[in-house]
Enzyme design. Structure first.
Site, mmCIF file in Angstrom:
data_model
loop_
_atom_site.group_PDB
_atom_site.id
_atom_site.type_symbol
_atom_site.label_atom_id
_atom_site.label_comp_id
_atom_site.label_asym_id
_atom_site.label_seq_id
_atom_site.Cartn_x
_atom_site.Cartn_y
_atom_site.Cartn_z
ATOM 1 N N CYS A 144 24.661 47.567 -18.533
ATOM 2 C CA CYS A 144 25.039 46.665 -17.433
ATOM 3 C C CYS A 144 25.696 45.407 -18.009
ATOM 4 C CB CYS A 144 23.773 46.288 -16.662
ATOM 5 S SG CYS A 144 24.041 45.061 -15.390
ATOM 6 N N LYS A 164 10.827 2.601 3.028
ATOM 7 C CA LYS A 164 10.901 4.050 2.800
ATOM 8 C C LYS A 164 11.419 4.404 1.402
ATOM 9 C CE LYS A 164 9.847 6.014 6.897
ATOM 10 N NZ LYS A 164 10.046 7.296 7.518
ATOM 11 N N LYS A 190 2.444 4.434 1.374
ATOM 12 C CA LYS A 190 2.556 4.961 2.731
ATOM 13 C C LYS A 190 2.262 6.452 2.672
ATOM 14 C CE LYS A 190 5.320 5.053 6.898
ATOM 15 N NZ LYS A 190 5.387 6.492 7.120
ATOM 16 N N GLU A 231 0.852 -1.194 0.000
ATOM 17 C CA GLU A 231 0.000 0.000 0.000
ATOM 18 C C GLU A 231 0.883 1.237 0.000
ATOM 19 O OE1 GLU A 231 -2.206 -0.281 3.634
ATOM 20 O OE2 GLU A 231 -3.189 -2.140 3.037
ATOM 21 N N CYS A 233 17.703 45.836 -12.781
ATOM 22 C CA CYS A 233 18.737 46.844 -12.949
ATOM 23 C C CYS A 233 18.310 47.741 -14.106
ATOM 24 C CB CYS A 233 20.041 46.140 -13.287
ATOM 25 S SG CYS A 233 21.248 47.237 -14.021
ATOM 26 N N CYS A 237 22.030 47.800 -8.654
ATOM 27 C CA CYS A 237 22.493 46.571 -9.295
ATOM 28 C C CYS A 237 23.852 46.172 -8.723
ATOM 29 C CB CYS A 237 22.593 46.801 -10.794
ATOM 30 S SG CYS A 237 23.405 45.465 -11.665
ATOM 31 N N CYS A 256 26.521 46.601 -11.926
ATOM 32 C CA CYS A 256 26.912 47.879 -12.536
ATOM 33 C C CYS A 256 26.561 49.084 -11.652
ATOM 34 C CB CYS A 256 26.261 48.036 -13.898
ATOM 35 S SG CYS A 256 24.501 48.406 -13.792
ATOM 36 N N ASP A 298 1.767 10.141 3.680
ATOM 37 C CA ASP A 298 2.442 10.920 4.698
ATOM 38 C C ASP A 298 1.439 11.862 5.360
ATOM 39 O OD1 ASP A 298 4.539 11.533 6.254
ATOM 40 O OD2 ASP A 298 5.609 12.748 4.788
ATOM 41 N N TYR A 340 -7.228 1.732 6.249
ATOM 42 C CA TYR A 340 -6.463 0.548 5.848
ATOM 43 C C TYR A 340 -6.463 -0.570 6.893
ATOM 44 C CZ TYR A 340 -3.058 3.575 8.265
ATOM 45 O OH TYR A 340 -2.448 4.424 9.148
HETATM 46 N N1 LIG Z 1 11.362 15.324 11.686
HETATM 47 C C1 LIG Z 1 11.143 15.017 12.944
HETATM 48 O O1 LIG Z 1 11.545 15.747 13.855
HETATM 49 C C2 LIG Z 1 10.397 13.768 13.278
HETATM 50 C C3 LIG Z 1 10.064 13.469 14.593
HETATM 51 C C4 LIG Z 1 9.350 12.318 14.840
HETATM 52 C C5 LIG Z 1 8.981 11.478 13.813
HETATM 53 N N2 LIG Z 1 9.327 11.801 12.532
HETATM 54 C C6 LIG Z 1 8.965 10.929 11.372
HETATM 55 O O2 LIG Z 1 7.963 10.051 11.710
HETATM 56 C C7 LIG Z 1 8.437 8.724 11.604
HETATM 57 C C8 LIG Z 1 7.959 7.927 12.774
HETATM 58 O O3 LIG Z 1 6.588 8.107 12.831
HETATM 59 P P1 LIG Z 1 5.617 6.933 13.029
HETATM 60 O O4 LIG Z 1 5.876 6.257 14.307
HETATM 61 O O5 LIG Z 1 4.274 7.491 12.777
HETATM 62 O O6 LIG Z 1 6.027 5.892 11.949
HETATM 63 P P2 LIG Z 1 5.955 5.914 10.406
HETATM 64 O O7 LIG Z 1 5.291 7.129 9.919
HETATM 65 O O8 LIG Z 1 7.302 5.646 9.892
HETATM 66 O O9 LIG Z 1 5.049 4.661 10.110
HETATM 67 C C9 LIG Z 1 3.831 4.345 10.790
HETATM 68 C C10 LIG Z 1 2.702 5.156 10.328
HETATM 69 O O10 LIG Z 1 2.544 5.076 8.938
HETATM 70 C C11 LIG Z 1 1.267 5.553 8.645
HETATM 71 N N3 LIG Z 1 0.729 4.898 7.445
HETATM 72 C C12 LIG Z 1 0.548 5.495 6.252
HETATM 73 N N4 LIG Z 1 0.039 4.691 5.364
HETATM 74 C C13 LIG Z 1 -0.152 3.496 5.980
HETATM 75 C C14 LIG Z 1 -0.682 2.260 5.549
HETATM 76 N N5 LIG Z 1 -1.098 2.067 4.294
HETATM 77 N N6 LIG Z 1 -0.735 1.259 6.437
HETATM 78 C C15 LIG Z 1 -0.294 1.441 7.701
HETATM 79 N N7 LIG Z 1 0.203 2.604 8.167
HETATM 80 C C16 LIG Z 1 0.280 3.627 7.310
HETATM 81 C C17 LIG Z 1 0.445 5.377 9.877
HETATM 82 O O11 LIG Z 1 0.137 6.666 10.359
HETATM 83 C C18 LIG Z 1 1.359 4.704 10.826
HETATM 84 O O12 LIG Z 1 1.142 5.091 12.134
HETATM 85 C C19 LIG Z 1 9.920 8.802 11.555
HETATM 86 O O13 LIG Z 1 10.454 7.744 10.808
HETATM 87 C C20 LIG Z 1 10.149 10.119 10.936
HETATM 88 O O14 LIG Z 1 10.107 9.947 9.529
HETATM 89 C C21 LIG Z 1 10.012 12.914 12.264
HETATM 90 ZN ZN LIG Z 2 23.338 46.309 -13.685
#
Ligand SMILES: NC(=O)c1ccc[n+]([C@@H]2O[C@H](COP(=O)([O-])OP(=O)(O)OC[C@H]3O[C@@H](n4cnc5c(N)ncnc54)[C@H](O)[C@@H]3O)[C@@H](O)[C@H]2O)c1
Ligand SMILES: [Zn+2]
Length: 675
Positions: free
Chosen positions: A436, A319, A118, A116, A431, A413, A416, A120, A231
Site C-alpha cells: 500500500c 471572560k 469563574k 475568584e 489496510c 483501503c 490501495c 463553569d 462565594y
Molecule cells: N450556549 C448557549 O446557548 C447559551 C445560552 C444561554 C447562556 N449561555 C452562557 O451563559 C452565560 C450567561 O449566563 P449567566 O447569566 O449565568 O451569566 P454568567 O455565567 O456569565 O455569569 C454569572 C454566573 O457566574 C457564576 N459564577 C461562577 N463563579 C462565580 C463566582 N466566583 N462568583 C459569582 N458568580 C460566579 C454564577 O452561576 C453566576 O450566576 C452567557 O454568557 C453564555 O456564556 C449560553
Molecule cells: Zn492500502
C-alpha cells in the site's frame, strides 16, 4: 421611524427570538445548540442595538433578564434576595472601563478587588436553619428558582450540618450562594459512560452539572459526582456584619462550607496580573473555569454601587478566551497512516477556537465515529484546550439536516483498495495491502530490517527516498534497482550504491521464516514466522491453506489466523510474493533439528566475525539444534569468540567452557551442512 431604525428594530426582534430559543435550550434543556462564545456575540449585538435605541428596550429582553424560567417539573422557591447574573468584560480595555466607572461613582483613586475563578457550573442558593441544611434551589429567572433540595443532599462535599470552628457561632438562619460543578475528570468519565450507553453527550461540564442537578430522580444525581463552592451570602438572623468580601468568604469557611481559592488585589493592576496568571493556569485546574470574577472588596462600596436590572454594578465576569465553538462538518474522509490504520477525519467549516483556526478534527477510529455519530452536514461542538489537538465534543442533534445518513466506514483501503480489517485490539481498522503506497516507507524499512531480509544500509531514510522518488513501488522493485538509478539519489555515492546492491543481492538467500516475517503481516513477529515456516515450508502453500489449517499452527490464535488467512487471500499480496520469487528470492525451508552438531547445547556468541552477522550465526546454531544464550554461566557449553572478544571470553576461560574461534565455528557448521 427612519429606515435604519426600522432595520435595527427588525434585527432586535430577530435576536430576541433567537436568544429566547437558546436560553431555553441552555437553561431548561441543558443542551445548547450554539457555543457560549456565539451566544455572547449575539447578546453583545443586541446590547449595542439597544444602546443605540433605548426606547426599544423592553423588560423582557434577554439583556434585562436573568437565566430562564424555572422548569415546571420542580417545586418553585422564591429567593429571599434576587439571584443576579454578572456583566461580562472581554479584554483589558473593558476591564479599565469597569474600574473607571467604579472610581467615578465612588470618587476613589483606587479600588480594592477580590478575584475568584469563574467556575463553569450553575448557581445555587442554600438555606441553613439553626445550622441544618433545609432547602436549596437553582437560580431560575433570578426571582424564582427550582427546588432541588433532594438532589443537593447527594453532593458529598456539601455539609448537611454546619461545622463551625471553635468560637464561631452558628447563625439562626443562613442563606448562602455558590456554584455546583463537575470536575473535568468526572465530566470525561460521565460522557464516556454515556457514549458507551448510547445516550446523548453533554456539550461541556457546565451542561453536565446542570443536567445532573436538575434531575427529578435524586438517585440519578447521586450517581453523578458533583461538587460545590460557595462565594456569597445574604444577610440573615444571627449573622455578623462584614466589612469586606474577603471577610465574608473567611466566615463561610469558618462554618465548614467549601470555599474556593481567591486572591485580593489592591487595585486594577493587581486584577490584570491575576487575570494573566489565571489564563495561564486554567488547564492545570481540576475544574472548568471560563473566566475570572472580579468583585469590589469593600461591603460599604458595594451598597453604594447597587445593581442594574440583571447584574450588580460592583462585579464583572472577566471572560477567558473561548475554547469551544460550534461549526459545520463539511465532509468526512478516511486517511491511511504509516502503519495502515484507517483514520476518519472531519473536514470542518473553518472556525477560530482557542486562538487558532481549526478546519479538521480527527475522529480517531470507526468506533469513536459511530459512538459520536458524526454525519456530513452536522453541526458539532469543537473544543481546543491549550495545546491539545482540537476534538469534536458532540453533535448538535437538533440541527441535523433532514436525510443526513450515518457515515459508512469503508471496507477497503481508500489508497490501495486492499481489504481493510479490524485489529485484534478491536478499535483500529487497517489496510492489509503489503505494498500500500500509504504504508510503503514503513513496509520497506521493515522488509529490509536486520531480523527480516537483513539488507544492511537500507534504513528508514533510504526507504523514504526510494519510495518518494518512485524507484520502489513494491518489495520486488528493490531487486531491480540499478547502480545508475541509485546514483541519481541525493547523497548516494559510488561506494554506498555498490554496497547496497551487493547487500540486496545477498538477501536473496534467506530462510522461509525471515521471508514471512519480512512481508510485514500484522501481528506476525519473528517467533510466529518461525512456527509458520515449519508448517508451511513453501510460501505458496499458504495461498492454499484454509483458515482451519492456519488456526492449527502452534501458538496461532483465531484472530491472528484470520489476519494471516486474509493476507494470503489478498490478490495484491500474492502478486507481491510472486514478484519476489521471480526476482530470485529463495527462502530455504527449515530442516529438522534432531541430532544436529549443536543438539542440546547452549552457545554464547561474542566478538565480531568477518563472515557472518551475529543473527546469521544464531540462526545456523538453532538450525543445528542449539540454543543461543546472552551470557556465560556454568550452563554454557560453548563460546564462539570472534574478533575483540572481551569479558565473556575471560569468564568462559575461568569456567573452563569450550571456546571456538571463527574458523573452528565455521568448520563445525560445515560438518553438519543443514542448508
Ligand atoms: N450556549 C448557549 O446557548 C447559551 C445560552 C444561554 C447562556 N449561555 C452562557 O451563559 C452565560 C450567561 O449566563 P449567566 O447569566 O449565568 O451569566 P454568567 O455565567 O456569565 O455569569 C454569572 C454566573 O457566574 C457564576 N459564577 C461562577 N463563579 C462565580 C463566582 N466566583 N462568583 C459569582 N458568580 C460566579 C454564577 O452561576 C453566576 O450566576 C452567557 O454568557 C453564555 O456564556 C449560553
Ligand atoms: Zn492500502
Amino acid at each position: 421611524m427612519n429606515s435604519s431604525k426600522t432595520a435595527d428594530a427588525a434585527r432586535i426582534e430577530q435576536l430576541r427570538r433567537e436568544l429566547a430559543h437558546h436560553n431555553h435550550r441552555y437553561y431548561v434543556l441543558d443542551s445548547p445548540e450554539i457555543s457560549d462564545a456565539e451566544y455572547d456575540r449575539l447578546i453583545r449585538e443586541l446590547q449595542e442595538l439597544e444602546a443605540r435605541h433605548p426606547d426599544l428596550i423592553t423588560v423582557d429582553s434577554p439583556t434585562q433578564r436573568v437565566g430562564g424560567a424555572p422548569a415546571e417539573k420542580f417545586e418553585k422557591v422564591v429567593h429571599r434576595a434576587p439571584m443576579l447574573s454578572l456583566a461580562n468584560v472581554f479584554g483589558d480595555e473593558e476591564l479599565s472601563d469597569f474600574d473607571e466607572r467604579i472610581r467615578r461613582q465612588t470618587g476613589l483613586a483606587q479600588v480594592a478587588y477580590v478575584c475568584e475563578p469563574k467556575l463553569d457550573g450553575l448557581a445555587i442558593t442554600l438555606l441553613y436553619e439553626q445550622g441544618r441544611f433545609v432547602r436549596g434551589a437553582t437560580r431560575g429567572d433570578g426571582t424564582e428558582g427550582e427546588d432541588v433540595s433532594a438532589n443537593l443532599r447527594t453532593i458529598r462535599s456539601l455539609p448537611m450540618e454546619l461545622l463551625p470552628q471553635d468560637g464561631v457561632k452558628v447563625p439562626g438562619s443562613l442563606e448562602v450562594r455558590g456554584e455546583v460543578f463537575i470536575s473535568k475528570k468526572d465530566f470525561k468519565k460521565l460522557n464516556d459512560a454515556r457514549e458507551q450507553e448510547g445516550e446523548p453527550l453533554f456539550a461541556n461540564p457546565r451542561n453536565a452539572a446542570a443536567g445532573s442537578l436538575r434531575q427529578l430522580d435524586p438517585r440519578i444525581t447521586a450517581s453523578r459526582p458533583l461538587s460545590v463552592y460557595l462565594y456569597e451570602c445574604v444577610p440573615g438572623e444571627g449573622m455578623p456584619a462584614f466589612r469586606s468580601h474577603a471577610e465574608k468568604l473567611e466566615y463561610l469557611k469558618s462554618l465548614g462550607l467549601p470555599v474556593n481559592r481567591y486572591v485580593r488585589a489592591p487595585g486594577v493592576d493587581g486584577v490584570r496580573e491575576q487575570y494573566r496568571a489565571s489564563v495561564d493556569g486554567r488547564h492545570a485546574l481540576p475544574f472548568e473555569v471560563d473566566g475570572m470574577v472580579v468583585k469590589v472588596d469593600e461591603e460599604a462600596l458595594r451598597q453604594r454601587l447597587g445593581q442594574i436590572s440583571k447584574s450588580p454594578r460592583w462585579a464583572v465576569a472577566y471572560k477567558f478566551p473561548p475554547e469551544e465553538e460550534a461549526t459545520l462538518v463539511e465532509d468526512i474522509q478516511v486517511y491511511v497512516g504509516r502503519t495502515g490504520a484507517l483514520t476518519p477525519v472531519a473536514h470542518l467549516k473553518p472556525v477560530k477556537v482557542g486562538g487558532v483556526t481549526v478546519s479538521r478534527a480527527t475522529l480517531h477510529n470507526e468506533d469513536e465515529l459511530r459512538r459520536k455519530d458524526v454525519r456530513k452536514g452536522d453541526t458539532v461542538f469543537i473544543r481546543r484546550a491549550g495545546d491539545v489537538i482540537p476534538e469534536i465534543v458532540k453533535v448538535v442533534e437538533s440541527k441535523r439536516p433532514e436525510g443526513a445518513q450515518p457515515f459508512v466506514f469503508p471496507t477497503e483501503c481508500p489508497v490501495c483498495h486492499a481489504a481493510a480489517m479490524r485489529d485484534d485490539e478491536g478499535t483500529i481498522i487497517r489496510c492489509t495491502g503489503a505494498t500500500c503506497p500509504a504504508q510503503l516507507v514503513e513496509k520497506v524499512r521493515h522488509f529490509a530490517s536486520r531480523t527480516a531480509m537483513d539488507v544492511d544500509g537500507l534504513g528508514e531514510k533510504l526507504a523514504a527516498q526510494l519510495v518518494e522518488t518512485g524507484l520502489v513501488k513494491s518489495f520486488a522493485d528493490l531487486y531491480h534497482l540499478t547502480k545508475g538509478r541509485l546514483l541519481e539519489l541525493e547523497r548516494m555515492g559510488e561506494k554506498s550504491a555498490d554496497n547496497l546492491l551487493s547487500n540486496i543481492e545477498r538477501s536473496k538467500q534467506t530462510t522461509q521464516a525471515r521471508f514471512l516475517y519480512a512481508l510485514g503481516i500484522r501481528h506476525v513477529g519473528e517467533a510466529t514466522a518461525k512456527t509458520l515456516a515449519e508448517t508451511f515450508p513453501d510460501v505458496r502453500q499458504l495461498f492454499e491453506a484454509s483458515l482451519e489449517d492456519i488456526t492449527r499452527v502452534k501458538d496461532v490464535g483465531p484472530t491472528m489466523a484470520q489476519v494471516i488467512y486474509s493476507f494470503f487471500r489478498e490478490p495484491q499480496n500474492r502478486e507481491a510474493i510472486e514478484a519476489l520469487l521471480a526476482a530470485g528470492i529463495t527462502p530455504a525451508a527449515p530442516r529438522a533439528v534432531q541430532g544436529g552438531v549443536f543438539a542440546g547445547k547452549t552457545v554464547v556468541l561474542t566478538g565480531g566475525m568477518s563472515g557472518m552477522s551475529r543473527d546469521q550465526a544464531k540462526e545456523e546454531i538453532e538450525r543445528r539444534g542449539g540454543k543461543v544464550s546472552g551470557s556465560v554461566s556454568r550452563k554454557t557449553d560453548m563460546l564462539v569468540a570472534g574478533e575483540d572478544a572481551g569479558s565473556k571470553l575471560k569468564k568462559a576461560q575461568e569456567l573452563g567452557v569450550r571456546i571456538l574461534d571463527e574458523q573452528a565455528f565455521l568448520e563445525l557448521l560445515q560438518s553438519d551442512a543443514r542448508g
